[in-house]
Enzyme design. Structure first.
Site, short mmCIF file in Angstrom:
data_model
loop_
_atom_site.label_atom_id
_atom_site.label_comp_id
_atom_site.label_asym_id
_atom_site.label_seq_id
_atom_site.Cartn_x
_atom_site.Cartn_y
_atom_site.Cartn_z
CG HIS A 38 -1.67 1.22 1.48
ND1 HIS A 38 -2.55 1.82 0.61
CD2 HIS A 38 -1.60 2.04 2.57
CE1 HIS A 38 -2.98 2.96 1.15
NE2 HIS A 38 -2.43 3.11 2.34
CG HIS A 64 0.82 6.95 4.17
ND1 HIS A 64 1.26 5.95 3.34
CD2 HIS A 64 -0.49 6.69 4.39
CE1 HIS A 64 0.27 5.13 3.07
NE2 HIS A 64 -0.82 5.55 3.70
CG ASP A 65 -1.00 4.07 6.61
OD1 ASP A 65 -1.63 5.03 7.12
OD2 ASP A 65 -1.41 3.43 5.62
CD GLU A 68 -3.89 6.52 10.71
OE1 GLU A 68 -3.78 7.74 10.54
OE2 GLU A 68 -4.58 5.79 9.98
CG ASP A 69 -2.02 1.75 10.46
OD1 ASP A 69 -2.88 2.08 11.30
OD2 ASP A 69 -2.18 1.87 9.23
CG ASP A 125 -3.79 7.05 2.44
OD1 ASP A 125 -3.57 5.84 2.21
OD2 ASP A 125 -4.18 7.46 3.55
P1 NDP Z 1 -11.76 1.12 8.50
O1 NDP Z 1 -11.09 2.34 8.97
O2 NDP Z 1 -11.94 -0.02 9.44
O3 NDP Z 1 -11.03 0.56 7.19
C1 NDP Z 1 -10.67 1.39 6.11
C2 NDP Z 1 -9.18 1.59 6.11
O4 NDP Z 1 -8.54 0.33 6.14
C3 NDP Z 1 -8.71 2.27 4.86
O5 NDP Z 1 -8.82 3.66 5.00
C4 NDP Z 1 -7.28 1.78 4.79
O6 NDP Z 1 -6.55 2.66 5.64
C5 NDP Z 1 -7.33 0.39 5.42
N1 NDP Z 1 -7.33 -0.78 4.50
C6 NDP Z 1 -6.58 -1.90 4.66
N2 NDP Z 1 -6.84 -2.79 3.71
C7 NDP Z 1 -7.76 -2.25 2.89
C8 NDP Z 1 -8.42 -2.70 1.71
N3 NDP Z 1 -8.17 -3.88 1.15
N4 NDP Z 1 -9.34 -1.89 1.15
C9 NDP Z 1 -9.60 -0.69 1.69
N5 NDP Z 1 -9.02 -0.19 2.80
C10 NDP Z 1 -8.09 -0.98 3.41
O7 NDP Z 1 -13.15 1.35 7.95
P2 NDP Z 1 -13.86 2.68 7.63
O8 NDP Z 1 -12.93 3.62 6.95
O9 NDP Z 1 -15.07 2.31 6.93
O10 NDP Z 1 -14.13 3.29 9.08
C11 NDP Z 1 -15.15 2.94 9.90
C12 NDP Z 1 -16.37 3.76 9.57
O11 NDP Z 1 -17.15 2.97 8.69
C13 NDP Z 1 -17.23 4.09 10.77
O12 NDP Z 1 -17.00 5.40 11.20
C14 NDP Z 1 -18.64 3.92 10.21
O13 NDP Z 1 -19.18 5.18 9.85
C15 NDP Z 1 -18.49 3.10 8.99
N6 NDP Z 1 -19.02 1.75 9.14
C16 NDP Z 1 -19.99 1.37 8.28
C17 NDP Z 1 -20.51 0.10 8.32
C18 NDP Z 1 -21.54 -0.28 7.34
O14 NDP Z 1 -21.84 -1.45 7.19
N7 NDP Z 1 -22.12 0.64 6.60
C19 NDP Z 1 -20.06 -0.86 9.32
C20 NDP Z 1 -18.99 -0.37 10.16
C21 NDP Z 1 -18.51 0.88 10.05
P3 NDP Z 1 -4.97 2.94 5.57
O15 NDP Z 1 -4.65 3.65 4.33
O16 NDP Z 1 -4.75 3.81 6.80
O17 NDP Z 1 -4.35 1.62 5.71
ZN ZN Z 2 -2.74 4.56 3.87
#
Ligand code: NDP
Ligand code: ZN
Length: 179
Positions: A38, A64-65, A68-69, A125
């Site tokens: 990523h 960048h991550d 955070e991670d 990102d």
């Molecule tokens: P997450 O933050 O849990 O996951 C998204 C993040 O995961 C991405 O921004 C990315 O961040 C990382 N990531 C890692 N692997 C992948 C991949 N294969 N594809 C995409 N992203 C990946 O989820 P949300 O951003 O959705 O945050 C939670 C929010 O979602 C809650 O606030 C709520 O509003 C909503 N929600 C909705 C639900 C529904 O069913 N409608 C259920 C639960 C939550 P990075 O770049 O930092 O790695």
């Molecule tokens: Zn990222």
């Protein structure tokens, strides 16, 4: 223009540091891809698709991550990479003290106030993540959740437009694949 050797060293340092910090992590797609794919995709989007060759932006993308991670601290990044790269990373790092919905809103509220370098990393990102959600989504995500993710990403990016029209066009192309 040839890459200066100091820049090449910085690039390899960032790549080595990020790969070490993320070594035990996986993405959320069905194949559990190596996490480092990523940050590398951000660097590739910036450099090879949008022709952004500022070494601090590329290193910021690779790192960048890490705060955070992983266990990486702001102090560690500043010591290893200097203030400028550290600031780019901290500008795209969510505040761990906030709840998840608060973090989502904070990204919308803060996007316009980030440095131009951090805005470029943020754009890359979101492009990378939209592409993943479109074709390598976490398998448990419903259609509604994938749509919400696209809409939230667009809300963030709409706050920072004007920094790099070509990169914004690449974002719009990724957004056009909204499920
Ligand atoms: P997450 O933050 O849990 O996951 C998204 C993040 O995961 C991405 O921004 C990315 O961040 C990382 N990531 C890692 N692997 C992948 C991949 N294969 N594809 C995409 N992203 C990946 O989820 P949300 O951003 O959705 O945050 C939670 C929010 O979602 C809650 O606030 C709520 O509003 C909503 N929600 C909705 C639900 C529904 O069913 N409608 C259920 C639960 C939550 P990075 O770049 O930092 O790695
Ligand atoms: Zn990222």
């Amino acid at each position: 223009m040839a890459l200066e050797s100091d820049d090449l060293k910085k690039l390899i340092h960032a790549l080595e540091f990020a790969s070490r910090k993320h070594k035990d992590q996986r993405r959320k797609d069905v194949d559990a891809s190596p996490y480092i794919n990523h940050p590398i995709s951000l660097a590739s989007i910036l450099c090879n698709e949008a022709h952004v060759t500022d070494i601090d932006v590329i290193c910021g993308a690779l790192l960048h991550d890490t705060v955070e991670d992983t266990d990486t601290t702001e102090e560690e990044l500043e010591k290893e990479f200097g203030k400028k790269i550290c600031n780019i990373v901290m500008d795209v790092t969510d505040d761990a003290l906030l709840s998840r919905p608060e973090r989502k809103q904070a990204q919308i509220d803060h996007a316009a106030h980030a440095s131009d370098e951090a805005k470029l990393v943020k754009l890359a990102d979101k492009i990378s993540n939209l592409r993943d959600v479109a074709i390598n989504s976490p398998p448990t995500w419903s259609l509604e959740r994938r749509q919400e993710y696209f809409d939230w990403a667009k809300q963030v990016i709409d706050q920072l437009r004007g920094v790099h029209p070509q990169l914004e066009g690449i974002f719009d192309e990724a957004y056009s694949r909204r499920p």
